[in-house]
Scaffold this motif. Structure first.
Motif, PDB file in Angstrom:
ATOM      1  N   ASN A 156       0.830  -1.216   0.000  1.00  0.00           N
ATOM      2  CA  ASN A 156       0.000   0.000   0.000  1.00  0.00           C
ATOM      3  C   ASN A 156       0.862   1.263   0.000  1.00  0.00           C
ATOM      4  O   ASN A 156       0.601   2.207  -0.763  1.00  0.00           O
ATOM      5  N   ASN A 160       0.931   3.888  -3.102  1.00  0.00           N
ATOM      6  CA  ASN A 160       0.644   5.311  -2.897  1.00  0.00           C
ATOM      7  C   ASN A 160       1.803   6.175  -3.383  1.00  0.00           C
ATOM      8  O   ASN A 160       1.582   7.231  -3.974  1.00  0.00           O
ATOM      9  N   ALA A 161       3.021   5.715  -3.118  1.00  0.00           N
ATOM     10  CA  ALA A 161       4.200   6.478  -3.564  1.00  0.00           C
ATOM     11  C   ALA A 161       4.166   6.625  -5.088  1.00  0.00           C
ATOM     12  O   ALA A 161       4.428   7.698  -5.632  1.00  0.00           O
ATOM     13  N   TYR A 164       1.198   9.094  -6.034  1.00  0.00           N
ATOM     14  CA  TYR A 164       1.300  10.507  -5.652  1.00  0.00           C
ATOM     15  C   TYR A 164       2.663  11.122  -5.942  1.00  0.00           C
ATOM     16  O   TYR A 164       3.019  12.132  -5.334  1.00  0.00           O
ATOM     17  N   MET A 191       4.243  14.870  -4.350  1.00  0.00           N
ATOM     18  CA  MET A 191       3.589  16.133  -3.996  1.00  0.00           C
ATOM     19  C   MET A 191       3.648  16.453  -2.505  1.00  0.00           C
ATOM     20  O   MET A 191       3.452  17.592  -2.098  1.00  0.00           O
ATOM     21  N   GLY A 192       3.933  15.448  -1.684  1.00  0.00           N
ATOM     22  CA  GLY A 192       3.973  15.660  -0.238  1.00  0.00           C
ATOM     23  C   GLY A 192       2.592  15.915   0.330  1.00  0.00           C
ATOM     24  O   GLY A 192       1.592  15.928  -0.399  1.00  0.00           O
ATOM     25  N   TYR A 206     -10.338   9.831   4.832  1.00  0.00           N
ATOM     26  CA  TYR A 206      -9.670  11.135   4.725  1.00  0.00           C
ATOM     27  C   TYR A 206      -8.827  11.222   3.461  1.00  0.00           C
ATOM     28  O   TYR A 206      -8.021  10.344   3.176  1.00  0.00           O
ATOM     29  N   VAL A 208      -6.584  14.307   1.120  1.00  0.00           N
ATOM     30  CA  VAL A 208      -6.136  15.699   1.087  1.00  0.00           C
ATOM     31  C   VAL A 208      -6.866  16.405  -0.048  1.00  0.00           C
ATOM     32  O   VAL A 208      -7.060  15.824  -1.115  1.00  0.00           O
ATOM     33  N   MET A 213      -4.362  16.863  -6.232  1.00  0.00           N
ATOM     34  CA  MET A 213      -5.160  15.666  -5.948  1.00  0.00           C
ATOM     35  C   MET A 213      -6.333  15.512  -6.914  1.00  0.00           C
ATOM     36  O   MET A 213      -7.022  14.498  -6.902  1.00  0.00           O
ATOM     37  N   GLY A 218      -9.587   7.773  -5.521  1.00  0.00           N
ATOM     38  CA  GLY A 218      -9.370   6.984  -4.312  1.00  0.00           C
ATOM     39  C   GLY A 218     -10.487   7.195  -3.315  1.00  0.00           C
ATOM     40  O   GLY A 218     -11.341   8.061  -3.504  1.00  0.00           O
ATOM     41  N   PHE A 219     -10.466   6.399  -2.255  1.00  0.00           N
ATOM     42  CA  PHE A 219     -11.537   6.470  -1.260  1.00  0.00           C
ATOM     43  C   PHE A 219     -11.024   6.845   0.131  1.00  0.00           C
ATOM     44  O   PHE A 219     -11.802   6.986   1.061  1.00  0.00           O
ATOM     45  N   GLY A 220      -9.718   6.914   0.271  1.00  0.00           N
ATOM     46  CA  GLY A 220      -9.185   7.266   1.580  1.00  0.00           C
ATOM     47  C   GLY A 220      -9.357   6.172   2.619  1.00  0.00           C
ATOM     48  O   GLY A 220      -9.571   6.463   3.795  1.00  0.00           O
ATOM     49  N   ILE A 221      -9.237   4.909   2.181  1.00  0.00           N
ATOM     50  CA  ILE A 221      -9.331   3.840   3.192  1.00  0.00           C
ATOM     51  C   ILE A 221      -8.042   3.024   3.320  1.00  0.00           C
ATOM     52  O   ILE A 221      -7.847   2.332   4.305  1.00  0.00           O
ATOM     53  N   TYR A 224      -6.001   3.888   6.355  1.00  0.00           N
ATOM     54  CA  TYR A 224      -6.766   3.520   7.556  1.00  0.00           C
ATOM     55  C   TYR A 224      -6.562   2.028   7.850  1.00  0.00           C
ATOM     56  O   TYR A 224      -6.285   1.627   8.989  1.00  0.00           O
ATOM     57  N   SER A 247       7.314  12.486   0.555  1.00  0.00           N
ATOM     58  CA  SER A 247       6.830  11.926   1.819  1.00  0.00           C
ATOM     59  C   SER A 247       7.597  10.660   2.171  1.00  0.00           C
ATOM     60  O   SER A 247       8.070   9.943   1.291  1.00  0.00           O
ATOM     61  N   PHE A 249       6.565   7.407   4.391  1.00  0.00           N
ATOM     62  CA  PHE A 249       5.631   6.644   5.223  1.00  0.00           C
ATOM     63  C   PHE A 249       6.411   5.524   5.888  1.00  0.00           C
ATOM     64  O   PHE A 249       7.235   4.867   5.240  1.00  0.00           O
TER      65      PHE A 249
END
Ligand code: ADP
Length: 258
Positions: A156, A160-161, A164, A191-192, A206, A208, A213, A218-221, A224, A247, A249
């Protein structure tokens, strides 16, 4: 006396502010819970028809191959890729719903984190062509955890890397041991994340809101789910980021005795 204490509490602006925030959080959590329950239910219902569609697509592909029908074969291939995407989404939603209900069981075993990083490396080299993914060498790092779920977290972070950060940029993956903890991290040059959003990116739903963006779906899960998985392993998870620069992570897991 008790009354005096209560009086002070009400008069204290800090405490009043605190109770306001508490009710906001409760409202938000309830709203999150309803959305999650609904998504969980719908996902469950979507799974069976999707399995059937997948089965028929497979039959179609086989028949097209037998008949040398390039057009149908191509269409079946495209269908099958979209079905896989939908399956991944639905599985993510189901994971989220199960996590919310506390229904996910960890299947712990002893393994070397270096092996898991190598699995992610092979997978990345085979599938990611848009970015340069660099894996630092990892020493033997014994942990006791649910290997599939930890792999899910690492994948994941890497996905994401990719999502984004710009094409052609570098993504670095490493795992080091410090003070009895294995720390796995993924750094991108993307993009950070604005400082004000950083505390929330691991929250359910959640995302950004920024110019960059706009075309990112995406769904922001995902994050989480990552946080839930790592917290259930008594590890820590976090992000360090500078807007416009990139970023990192990271997550940690306790290292077990050899
Ligand atoms: P999704 O990617 O589906 O929106 P995630 O839970 O994986 O959901 O991520 C939540 C949010 O965190 C994203 O919407 C994005 O705003 C931010 N984010 C995650 N990873 C990165 C990253 N590597 N670089 C910049 N922003 C990120």
């Amino acid at each position: 006396c008790a009354t005096g204490h209560l009086y002070t509490k009400i008069e204290n602006p800090q405490v009043v502010h605190f109770s306001g925030t508490m009710s906001d959080i409760t409202e938000r959590k309830l709203d999150e819970q309803r959305r999650s329950d609904f998504i969980g239910m719908v996902s469950h219902e979507l799974r069976n028809p999707l399995t059937a569609i997948g089965g028929y697509t497979y039959l179609l592909a086989k028949r097209a191959q037998k008949n040398n029908d390039a057009m149908v074969s191509d269409a079946a291939g495209k269908l099958s890729r979209q079905i896989k995407r939908m399956e991944a989404l639905i599985n993510g939603f189901l994971d989220m719903a199960r996590l919310g209900e506390g229904k996910i069981q960890l299947n712990r075993s002893a393994f070397d984190m270096a092996d898991l990083v190598r699995i992610a490396e092979d997978e990345s080299l085979a599938t990611i062509t848009s970015h340069k993914v660099v894996f630092a060498p990892v020493d033997f790092t014994p942990v006791e955890a649910d290997k599939d779920k930890i792999e899910q977290v690492l994948v994941n972070f890497i996905n994401n890397a990719v999502k984004y950060s710009p094409e052609g940029s570098t993504i670095q993956v490493s795992c080091v041991t410090r003070k009895g903890e294995a720390r796995v991290q993924v750094t991108d040059e993307g993009m950070g994340i604005p400082e004000k959003d950083q505390p929330f990116v691991f929250d359910r739903f959640y995302r950004v809101e920024s110019e960059g963006m706009k075309n990112k779906k995406g769904f922001g899960i995902g994050l989480y789910i990552c946080r839930e998985i790592i917290e259930r392993h008594h590890g820590a998870i976090g992000v360090e980021s500078t807007e416009g620069q990139g970023s990192t992570f990271w997550f940690t897991l306790p290292v077990v005795a050899r």
